[in-house]
Scaffold this motif. Structure first.
Motif, PDB file in Angstrom:
ATOM      1  N   MET A 276      36.663  53.532  34.199  1.00 30.93           N
ATOM      2  CA  MET A 276      37.488  52.287  34.511  1.00 30.93           C
ATOM      3  C   MET A 276      37.774  51.892  36.089  1.00 30.93           C
ATOM      4  O   MET A 276      37.482  52.789  36.802  1.00 30.93           O
ATOM      5  CB  MET A 276      38.956  52.412  34.190  1.00 30.93           C
ATOM      6  N   LEU A 277      37.403  50.485  36.336  1.00 37.23           N
ATOM      7  CA  LEU A 277      37.557  50.117  37.594  1.00 37.23           C
ATOM      8  C   LEU A 277      38.878  49.645  37.841  1.00 37.23           C
ATOM      9  O   LEU A 277      39.595  48.793  37.318  1.00 37.23           O
ATOM     10  CB  LEU A 277      36.452  49.120  38.015  1.00 37.23           C
ATOM     11  N   ASN A 278      39.518  50.094  39.130  1.00 36.99           N
ATOM     12  CA  ASN A 278      40.825  49.835  39.528  1.00 36.99           C
ATOM     13  C   ASN A 278      40.743  49.207  41.016  1.00 36.99           C
ATOM     14  O   ASN A 278      40.601  49.755  41.861  1.00 36.99           O
ATOM     15  CB  ASN A 278      41.942  50.962  39.597  1.00 36.99           C
ATOM     16  N   VAL A 279      40.999  47.680  40.791  1.00 32.83           N
ATOM     17  CA  VAL A 279      40.296  47.074  42.026  1.00 32.83           C
ATOM     18  C   VAL A 279      41.646  47.333  43.056  1.00 32.83           C
ATOM     19  O   VAL A 279      41.261  46.435  44.389  1.00 32.83           O
ATOM     20  CB  VAL A 279      40.140  45.556  41.616  1.00 32.83           C
ATOM     21  N   ILE A 280      42.512  47.851  42.893  1.00 33.84           N
ATOM     22  CA  ILE A 280      43.278  48.164  44.304  1.00 33.84           C
ATOM     23  C   ILE A 280      42.714  49.132  44.922  1.00 33.84           C
ATOM     24  O   ILE A 280      42.848  49.018  46.294  1.00 33.84           O
ATOM     25  CB  ILE A 280      44.647  48.808  43.781  1.00 33.84           C
ATOM     26  N   ASP A 281      41.483  49.728  44.649  1.00 31.87           N
ATOM     27  CA  ASP A 281      40.906  50.630  45.229  1.00 31.87           C
ATOM     28  C   ASP A 281      39.418  49.877  46.068  1.00 31.87           C
ATOM     29  O   ASP A 281      38.911  49.350  45.237  1.00 31.87           O
ATOM     30  CB  ASP A 281      40.405  51.984  44.511  1.00 31.87           C
ATOM     31  N   PRO A 282      39.568  49.564  47.325  1.00 31.83           N
ATOM     32  CA  PRO A 282      38.522  48.821  47.822  1.00 31.83           C
ATOM     33  C   PRO A 282      36.915  49.213  47.236  1.00 31.83           C
ATOM     34  O   PRO A 282      36.223  48.544  47.169  1.00 31.83           O
ATOM     35  CB  PRO A 282      38.693  48.723  49.183  1.00 31.83           C
ATOM     36  N   ARG A 325      42.462  41.040  35.858  1.00 33.37           N
ATOM     37  CA  ARG A 325      43.405  40.875  34.713  1.00 33.37           C
ATOM     38  C   ARG A 325      44.804  41.565  34.870  1.00 33.37           C
ATOM     39  O   ARG A 325      45.657  41.344  34.345  1.00 33.37           O
ATOM     40  CB  ARG A 325      42.934  41.174  33.486  1.00 33.37           C
ATOM     41  N   GLN A 326      44.516  42.769  35.646  1.00 34.43           N
ATOM     42  CA  GLN A 326      45.768  43.755  35.551  1.00 34.43           C
ATOM     43  C   GLN A 326      45.534  45.092  36.933  1.00 34.43           C
ATOM     44  O   GLN A 326      44.378  45.352  36.959  1.00 34.43           O
ATOM     45  CB  GLN A 326      45.631  44.630  34.382  1.00 34.43           C
ATOM     46  N   THR A 327      46.551  44.796  37.702  1.00 32.99           N
ATOM     47  CA  THR A 327      46.660  46.068  38.579  1.00 32.99           C
ATOM     48  C   THR A 327      47.996  46.873  38.372  1.00 32.99           C
ATOM     49  O   THR A 327      48.309  47.554  37.221  1.00 32.99           O
ATOM     50  CB  THR A 327      46.324  45.631  40.029  1.00 32.99           C
ATOM     51  N   ARG A 328      48.878  46.586  39.443  1.00 38.91           N
ATOM     52  CA  ARG A 328      50.114  47.173  39.406  1.00 38.91           C
ATOM     53  C   ARG A 328      51.059  46.330  38.474  1.00 38.91           C
ATOM     54  O   ARG A 328      51.064  45.022  38.765  1.00 38.91           O
ATOM     55  CB  ARG A 328      50.783  47.459  40.864  1.00 38.91           C
ATOM     56  N   SER A 329      52.087  46.800  37.735  1.00 35.14           N
ATOM     57  CA  SER A 329      53.085  46.507  37.077  1.00 35.14           C
ATOM     58  C   SER A 329      54.452  46.999  37.772  1.00 35.14           C
ATOM     59  O   SER A 329      54.403  48.378  37.694  1.00 35.14           O
ATOM     60  CB  SER A 329      53.124  46.555  35.754  1.00 35.14           C
ATOM     61  N   VAL A 330      55.327  46.298  38.186  1.00 33.75           N
ATOM     62  CA  VAL A 330      56.665  46.704  38.614  1.00 33.75           C
ATOM     63  C   VAL A 330      57.271  47.384  37.343  1.00 33.75           C
ATOM     64  O   VAL A 330      57.232  47.219  36.443  1.00 33.75           O
ATOM     65  CB  VAL A 330      57.714  45.668  39.281  1.00 33.75           C
ATOM     66  N   ILE A 331      58.096  48.409  37.764  1.00 31.19           N
ATOM     67  CA  ILE A 331      59.250  48.852  37.018  1.00 31.19           C
ATOM     68  C   ILE A 331      60.280  47.902  37.209  1.00 31.19           C
ATOM     69  O   ILE A 331      61.032  48.068  38.231  1.00 31.19           O
ATOM     70  CB  ILE A 331      59.708  50.600  37.468  1.00 31.19           C
ATOM     71  N   GLY A 332      60.807  47.566  36.333  1.00 27.74           N
ATOM     72  CA  GLY A 332      61.626  46.333  36.319  1.00 27.74           C
ATOM     73  C   GLY A 332      63.158  46.827  35.835  1.00 27.74           C
ATOM     74  O   GLY A 332      63.148  47.681  35.157  1.00 27.74           O
ATOM     75  N   ALA A 333      64.218  45.861  36.133  1.00 29.60           N
ATOM     76  CA  ALA A 333      65.608  45.928  35.608  1.00 29.60           C
ATOM     77  C   ALA A 333      65.445  45.964  33.960  1.00 29.60           C
ATOM     78  O   ALA A 333      66.269  46.620  33.244  1.00 29.60           O
ATOM     79  CB  ALA A 333      66.505  45.016  36.068  1.00 29.60           C
TER      80      ALA A 333
END
Length: 455
Positions: A276-282, A325-333
């Motif tokens: 998988m490629l995670n585009v948060i990583d340059p 399409r997707q990187t980080r998702s917050v931990i929400g209330a």
């Protein structure tokens, strides 16, 4: 700590220079990211009288819709098995932007996408539509500017550190909206976040536009559905067997607002070793960009050789960046769950957006689709509110959602409405002094309904 005290400011690297950065502005609201969510949030907040600064890394608004050339406004219409035409269920700021873009000639009529409908847009006219809305509302826009840190004390965010070619400075704000798509503010402030399903996220893709197409001839062979017919899939598999680099056999092709042009969603990007490629990583982002351009050429050659009407076609351009399409998702209330989506859960007291789009999961060699037939679910307000940070709210695809749920909830029409909700929430929070998590949600919903939303 006063709002201008930088004793607790944090940066991307965790280090900071000896002296704090100069204060560029002190405003009611700073919005980070000028995609669909950021444009909506900044516009409605400024129209309500707040002083607003909008921070955007590119020289234009649009986010994934424009820089990533995702190219469509998905999520407006119900899916159905009965073959009827498009039935719109999402309005509010999403409809306001759609209508303004359509008025410019920058939007196609709804096109069939499997069991639902979507419209393709002109990326330049999208930018111009956003420019006009933001400037007319009185938003101060800072293009070519990135957020590199956050001003925070304890769990309270009071501003952001920004960088541009002019140097490093800060924006102090009474409230902050993270519409970055990547939860950039939340992550830099130490807020909780996750990556997909235990780190597994959806594939990025490289969209492209194909010019010099005989569109009537193409449509006569391809058919009315933008999702490719089985015979096209069979041809892709046959070409792949002979060595063509065509890793995705289920592709989507849309007509454009421009004569002789198609918008193509075909590539599937993974690392050279198949991971998988995670585009948060340059490094991953770079690999995706290079591989994406190479795959575009392979798919363009395939289309020219195999599809009617495409024999003399050429690549007009690709996205400025790969489609994310997707990187980080917050931990929400509160978290939008997979079950909420599958069961089409309604939220009559806390829903801030209808979402009829299918679970469209890009993970593997073919997208997986789970349709919501003649139905939709509601996205809860608290999925925009971080679990513990104060004075900050998110808008866009980084909302708190489980993996499959996000594969439905991340699309453009819903992002407009998340921004609509976040912008109005910022206005209410400043007016009442209430934290985002303690806002009167009935009053927020009433404000959104007054702004045209269907709730």
């Amino acid at each position: 700590m006063t709002e201008h005290d930088f004793s607790a400011w944090s940066s991307t690297s965790g280090s900071r220079p000896a002296s704090p950065p100069p204060v560029l502005a002190d405003v009611d609201l700073v919005v980070v990211g000028a995609g669909a969510a950021g444009v909506a949030a900044a516009t409605v907040a400024a129209e309500a009288g707040l002083s607003v600064i909008l921070i955007e890394r590119y020289g234009f608004a649009g986010g994934a819709a424009v820089a990533g050339m995702s190219g469509t406004i998905c999520g407006m219409y119900l899916a159905s098995d009965n073959g009827r035409g498009p039935e719109q269920v999402v309005y509010g700021f999403a409809e306001r932007f759609r209508a303004a873009l359509d008025h410019r000639g920058g939007l196609t009529p709804p096109q069939k996408y499997g069991k639902t409908w979507t419209s393709a847009h002109d990326p330049l006219m999208w930018r111009e539509t956003a420019d006009d809305l933001l400037i007319t509302a009185g938003v101060r826009i800072l293009f070519h500017t990135v957020v590199s840190g956050v001003v925070v004390t304890g769990a309270t965010v009071t501003g952001v550190i920004i960088e541009s070619n002019a140097g490093v400075s800060s924006v102090i704000a009474r409230r902050v909206i993270d519409a970055s798509g990547d939860a950039a503010v939340i992550a830099r402030a130490g807020g909780g976040h996750r990556f997909g399903d235990h780190g597994r996220i959806q594939n990025p893709t490289m969209f492209f536009r194909l010019g010099n197409v005989d569109v009537p001839t193409f449509l006569a062979g391809y058919g009315p559905d933008t999702i490719c017919p089985p015979e096209v899939t069979a041809k892709i598999l046959a070409a792949r067997a002979t060595g063509a680099n065509l890793p995705r056999q289920h592709i989507w092709i849309f007509t454009s607002t421009r004569p002789g042009e198609l918008l193509v969603n075909a590539t599937r990007l993974s690392a050279r070793n198949g991971s998988m490629l995670n585009v948060i990583d340059p490094a991953d982002f770079t690999e995706a960009e290079v591989a994406g351009r190479r795959q575009v050429r392979e798919y363009a050659a395939f289309l020219a050789q195999e599809l009617a009407g495409c024999g003399n076609s050429y690549v007009v351009d690709t996205g400025v960046e790969v489609g994310i399409r997707q990187t980080r998702s917050v931990i929400g209330a509160l978290t939008l769950s997979n079950q909420d989506v599958v069961e089409a859960r309604k939220r009559p007291t806390d829903g801030i957006c209808r979402a009829p789009w299918p679970i469209e999961l890009h993970d593997g060699d073919r997208p997986k689709l789970h349709w919501l037939i003649d139905d939709y679910y509601d996205v809860p307000y608290l999925s925009l509110v971080p679990e513990r940070l104060e004075n900050v709210i998110v808008a866009g695809r980084c909302l708190s959602a489980e993996h499959e749920a996000l594969a439905s909830a991340r699309v453009t029409a819903q992002c407009f409405e998340y921004g609509h909700a976040a912008g109005r929430a910022a206005v209410m929070s400043i007016a009442t002094g209430d934290a985002f998590r303690h806002l009167n949600q009935a009053a927020l919903r009433a404000e959104m309904i007054a702004g045209g939303s269907a709730l």
